[in-house]
Design a protein around this motif. Sequence first.
Motif, PDB file in Angstrom:
ATOM      1  N   UNK A 217       2.068  24.922 -13.225  1.00 22.76           N
ATOM      2  CA  UNK A 217       2.117  24.539 -11.875  1.00 22.76           C
ATOM      3  C   UNK A 217       2.236  23.079 -11.606  1.00 22.76           C
ATOM      4  N   UNK A 218       2.990  22.506 -10.689  1.00 22.49           N
ATOM      5  CA  UNK A 218       3.253  21.285 -10.499  1.00 22.49           C
ATOM      6  C   UNK A 218       3.056  21.232  -8.946  1.00 22.49           C
ATOM      7  N   UNK A 219       2.668  19.732  -8.512  1.00 22.83           N
ATOM      8  CA  UNK A 219       2.803  19.464  -7.006  1.00 22.83           C
ATOM      9  C   UNK A 219       3.496  18.519  -6.883  1.00 22.83           C
ATOM     10  N   UNK A 220       4.381  18.322  -5.712  1.00 22.77           N
ATOM     11  CA  UNK A 220       5.012  17.459  -4.928  1.00 22.77           C
ATOM     12  C   UNK A 220       4.132  17.096  -3.966  1.00 22.77           C
ATOM     13  N   UNK A 221       3.744  15.839  -3.512  1.00 23.84           N
ATOM     14  CA  UNK A 221       3.230  15.667  -2.394  1.00 23.84           C
ATOM     15  C   UNK A 221       3.424  14.254  -1.732  1.00 23.84           C
ATOM     16  N   UNK A 222       3.324  14.098  -0.601  1.00 23.98           N
ATOM     17  CA  UNK A 222       3.816  12.808  -0.076  1.00 23.98           C
ATOM     18  C   UNK A 222       3.858  12.874   1.357  1.00 23.98           C
ATOM     19  N   UNK A 223       4.567  11.951   2.193  1.00 24.94           N
ATOM     20  CA  UNK A 223       4.491  11.646   3.593  1.00 24.94           C
ATOM     21  C   UNK A 223       6.033  11.720   4.135  1.00 24.94           C
ATOM     22  N   UNK A 224       5.911  11.956   5.379  1.00 20.51           N
ATOM     23  CA  UNK A 224       7.246  11.813   6.153  1.00 20.51           C
ATOM     24  C   UNK A 224       7.886  10.449   6.019  1.00 20.51           C
ATOM     25  N   UNK A 225       9.183  10.539   5.908  1.00 19.62           N
ATOM     26  CA  UNK A 225       9.842   9.022   5.994  1.00 19.62           C
ATOM     27  C   UNK A 225       9.955   8.669   7.527  1.00 19.62           C
ATOM     28  N   UNK A 226       9.263   7.621   7.757  1.00 15.41           N
ATOM     29  CA  UNK A 226       9.490   6.934   9.229  1.00 15.41           C
ATOM     30  C   UNK A 226      10.863   6.263   9.565  1.00 15.41           C
ATOM     31  N   UNK A 227      11.571   5.869   8.729  1.00 16.86           N
ATOM     32  CA  UNK A 227      12.983   5.362   9.207  1.00 16.86           C
ATOM     33  C   UNK A 227      12.668   3.832   9.333  1.00 16.86           C
ATOM     34  N   UNK A 228      11.430   3.264   9.494  1.00 17.18           N
ATOM     35  CA  UNK A 228      11.352   1.713   9.416  1.00 17.18           C
ATOM     36  C   UNK A 228      11.585   1.139   7.932  1.00 17.18           C
ATOM     37  N   UNK A 229      12.426   0.059   8.146  1.00 18.05           N
ATOM     38  CA  UNK A 229      12.662  -0.461   6.617  1.00 18.05           C
ATOM     39  C   UNK A 229      11.635  -1.044   5.938  1.00 18.05           C
TER      40      UNK A 229
END
Length: 161
Positions: A145-157
Amino acid sequence: MKKYIILLLSLATIFAFTNCADDVEPGGTATQAMAGDWYIQIADEDGNLLLKDFTLATTYNTAANSQTEMFFDVAKIWPLKGKVNVDINTLTFSTSDFVKNYYDEDDNFKVYEGKILSKAGHAKSGRITDSIFVKFEAKSDPGLKYIYSGHRRTGFIEDEY
């Protein structure tokens, strides 16, 4: 000259009345609470990062506009794209079995646990944003099993990778 002024006023009046249609508010999609772009990394089940770089994943509505399914789509690192079952109330998603991988039909995948955590992530700039966690297994790598994890893209450069 007088008839040109009357004609111009008549045209302006006609234009004003024909242009007064009600504004229509566009509606959202059934899974909009879970839809978005996500910067993710991949790790093994113990949490050891397999690649340091971030890549972009996307969650979005299906053509059926159903509250019970959405697409999970990662084009790079380990390309996965398929329909997952959704619970909008708990912001969770999974699959009951292996599902079709639109990028590689010979490498279907199963999502054991997928969740979106509201305001639990931090963008590159430190902005608070939503977080995503996905535990999955690929048919080409059975039992692991593998895990993708992270955060939402904000759109700020300044938050782009």
